[in-house]
Design a protein around this motif. Structure first.
Motif, short mmCIF file in Angstrom:
data_model
loop_
_atom_site.label_atom_id
_atom_site.label_comp_id
_atom_site.label_asym_id
_atom_site.label_seq_id
_atom_site.Cartn_x
_atom_site.Cartn_y
_atom_site.Cartn_z
N ALA A 66 0.84 -1.28 -0.02
CA ALA A 66 -0.03 0.04 0.00
C ALA A 66 0.82 1.15 0.22
N LEU A 67 1.84 1.39 0.81
CA LEU A 67 2.87 2.30 0.81
C LEU A 67 3.78 2.65 -0.25
N THR A 68 4.11 1.49 -0.85
CA THR A 68 5.12 1.77 -1.83
C THR A 68 4.75 1.32 -3.36
N ALA A 69 3.63 0.85 -3.56
CA ALA A 69 3.06 0.45 -4.95
C ALA A 69 1.67 0.66 -5.04
N PRO A 70 1.04 1.71 -4.32
CA PRO A 70 -0.43 2.10 -4.71
C PRO A 70 -0.75 2.17 -5.98
N ARG A 71 -1.70 1.61 -6.57
CA ARG A 71 -2.29 1.69 -7.81
C ARG A 71 -3.13 3.00 -8.12
N PHE A 72 -3.67 3.48 -7.44
CA PHE A 72 -4.58 4.74 -7.93
C PHE A 72 -5.53 4.36 -9.33
N ASP A 73 -6.01 3.12 -9.46
CA ASP A 73 -6.70 2.70 -10.44
C ASP A 73 -8.01 3.64 -10.76
N SER A 74 -8.39 4.08 -11.94
CA SER A 74 -9.26 4.97 -12.28
C SER A 74 -10.74 4.62 -11.52
N GLU A 75 -11.04 3.34 -11.46
CA GLU A 75 -12.43 3.15 -10.79
C GLU A 75 -12.33 3.35 -9.38
N ALA A 76 -11.20 3.10 -8.75
CA ALA A 76 -11.12 3.46 -7.27
C ALA A 76 -11.13 4.90 -6.87
N VAL A 77 -10.38 5.59 -7.87
CA VAL A 77 -10.13 7.07 -7.78
C VAL A 77 -11.59 7.78 -8.06
N GLU A 78 -12.20 7.37 -9.03
CA GLU A 78 -13.49 7.96 -9.14
C GLU A 78 -14.58 7.62 -8.09
N ARG A 79 -14.66 6.77 -7.77
CA ARG A 79 -15.45 6.25 -6.46
C ARG A 79 -15.04 6.81 -5.06
N ILE A 80 -13.85 6.94 -4.77
CA ILE A 80 -13.33 7.81 -3.61
C ILE A 80 -14.01 9.29 -4.01
N ARG A 81 -13.38 9.61 -5.24
CA ARG A 81 -14.09 11.11 -5.53
C ARG A 81 -15.42 11.80 -5.12
N ALA A 82 -16.06 10.47 -5.93
CA ALA A 82 -17.60 10.71 -5.54
C ALA A 82 -17.91 10.91 -4.07
N ASP A 83 -17.15 9.71 -3.30
CA ASP A 83 -17.57 9.71 -2.00
C ASP A 83 -17.29 11.11 -1.28
N ILE A 84 -15.97 11.64 -1.47
CA ILE A 84 -15.60 12.98 -0.94
C ILE A 84 -16.43 14.34 -1.37
N LEU A 85 -16.63 13.99 -2.58
CA LEU A 85 -17.72 15.35 -3.11
C LEU A 85 -19.09 15.25 -2.50
N ALA A 86 -19.56 14.26 -2.28
CA ALA A 86 -20.78 13.94 -1.64
C ALA A 86 -20.70 14.59 -0.39
N ALA A 87 -19.71 14.14 0.44
CA ALA A 87 -19.29 14.51 1.94
C ALA A 87 -19.35 16.14 1.76
#
Length: 479
Positions: A156-177
């Motif tokens: 997690a600390l040395t090779a995080p993926r930041f895949d587009s699906e995860a990025v957009e899902r987390i972005r949506a959560d933050i924007l909703a908050a």
């Protein structure tokens, strides 16, 4: 996902001499009556007194503090990287928070689903949270799953993926908050306070960011933050559980040893809050208003911090026993709750009072709060108040050591505050040494200055029928 920071930000909060946070102390035990604490002290006090901390220096030169507990079949580790949201670029506020939220969303060859399934299948608990001055992580695992847990953390600390699906899902959560925050008086009062007090400074930014800044964050920004902030020279580690020093050193090197040697942190200038003595209204059509008062506090390394901590407990940090609680709630019924806190950040030292009340009671609440602050500044606490506060604060300290994860958290926060590896042994003695003259002198120093007030809710002319709820108390750290 990352744990969300409360109003004033866990590490920036009610920092008491040794937990903050959260930074995590007085507010963790605020609802426990003094009699209950006295009874618990008999059982739990030996926990803090018996905590033996080993300083482990790994072959790669990383320092970790270790508390061995062979009777518990688990290992808990807390870690922190100095930096936090203060390292967000001006046009990318919320970057640290979004990065933290994505570190358990896939790494190495494991996408988000596979990574989460590996954690769940072994009952491994892992999370990362962003605060103003640090990025903090937590890992807890059964001893039998220790190597796999530390291996997943390394990924997690040395090779995080930041895949587009995860990025957009987390972005949506933050924007909703953030959209919900736009109708939250506590969030709005806090946001306006920081914006007004620190214009142009990194502390002025919202930890979660804004709708515009979060929408603009790209995977390259996330990878850049990891590369700049996650490094060995700004790392603090605390480990508790069934593990020896040699094994701990091996695992720490395996997890953190391949990180860059030095972080590339942007200097955060020292600052003092601006517009003290002013009041700022934020109009929002909700049944209650949040009132937040903030001014200059006392630095954590200042010799007067411990007396100030005791004074703050008497004024508003002690919940049911505090002057503010008694005068605002019990005697006048103006609010369900009110609290005060010391907030020593790396680049600013602050003092806060917060409450929530009906719009037509804001002025009365502020008048009572300011009167109590003046009274404490002019006369200080009584001898009886001082004795009761010291007894409570010494006794309740043991509650910070009743779980492995709390102990590990304490180890990291004490390191972040540079209090020394012997702080746990010294802490209660420092509180006991506070004299009435000390308390009166420091009360005058802490509470005589002007404060910036922000009020979020309906203008006072508009009354509301609903009763007020208490403002969530800031989390705490090294008590």
């Amino acid at each position: 996902m990352a744990r969300q920071a409360p109003l004033c930000d866990r590490l920036s909060d009610q920092v008491a001499p040794g937990l903050r946070g959260e930074a995590l102390v007085t507010f963790l035990v605020r609802t426990i009556a003094a009699a209950a604490v006295a009874a618990l002290t008999v059982v739990l006090a030996p926990v803090a007194q018996a905590t033996t901390i080993e300083r482990v220096i790994t072959p790669k030169g990383i320092e970790a503090w270790l508390v061995r507990e062979p009777s518990v079949p688990l290992v808990a580790m807390e870690f922190a990287f100095r930096g936090g949201t203060a390292q967000d670029p001006a046009d990318r506020s919320g970057l640290a928070n979004m990065t933290a939220s994505l570190l358990d969303e896939g790494a190495g060859d494991l996408d988000s689903r596979a990574f989460q399934q590996r954690l769940e299948s072994k009952a491994i608990e892992f999370s990362v949270s962003a605060y103003r001055d640090a990025l903090m992580g937590s890992l807890r695992t059964l001893t039998e799953n220790r190597d796999e847990a530390f291996g997943l953390l390394k990924l997690a600390l040395t090779a995080p993926r930041f895949d587009s699906e995860a990025v957009e899902r987390i972005r949506a959560d933050i924007l909703a908050a953030l959209r919900r925050d736009a109708m939250s008086p506590s969030e709005l009062a806090g946001r306006k306070w920081w914006e007004t007090a620190f214009p142009g400074h990194p502390y002025s930014r919202v930890n979660r960011g804004t709708l515009e800044s979060v929408a603009a964050i790209q995977p390259a920004d996330l990878k850049g933050y990891v590369g700049r902030v996650l490094a060995r020279d700004n790392l603090k580690v605390g480990i508790v559980g069934n593990i020896d020093a040699a094994t701990a050193a091996r695992l720490v090197d395996d997890v953190f040893g391949s990180l860059p040697e030095k972080a590339q942190l942007t200097p955060v200038p020292q600052a003092a809050p601006a517009d003290l003595g002013q009041r700022v209204q934020v109009d929002v059509d909700v049944p209650q208003s949040t009132l937040m008062l903030g001014g200059v506090g006392i630095a954590r390394k200042d010799p007067d911090f411990v007396p100030a901590y005791v004074v703050n407990h008497i004024l508003g940090g002690g919940s049911f026993s505090s002057r503010l609680y008694r005068e605002v709630r019990e005697n006048r019924g103006l609010a369900y709750g009110v609290s005060s806190s010391l907030v020593p950040l790396k680049s600013a030292s602050l003092f806060f009072v917060s409450t929530a009340t009906r719009a037509d009671r804001v002025k009365d609440s502020m008048d009572v709060i300011e009167a109590e602050i003046r009274r404490m500044a002019e006369s200080g606490p009584t001898a009886e108040e001082l004795d009761q506060a010291k007894s409570y604060l010494k006794g309740s300290y043991a509650l910070s050591f009743d779980t492995s994860i709390k102990i590990a958290n304490q180890l990291v926060l004490i390191q972040l505050d540079d209090l020394g590896i012997d702080y746990i042994d010294r802490r209660n003695g420092l509180i006991e040494a506070v004299t009435l003259d000390d308390a009166k002198r420091v009360a005058k120093r802490l509470l005589s200055g002007k404060m910036l007030a922000t009020v979020a809710g309906r203008p006072e002319a508009a009354t509301a029928a609903a009763p007020a709820a208490a403002v969530p108390a800031p989390a705490v750290r090294a008590q």
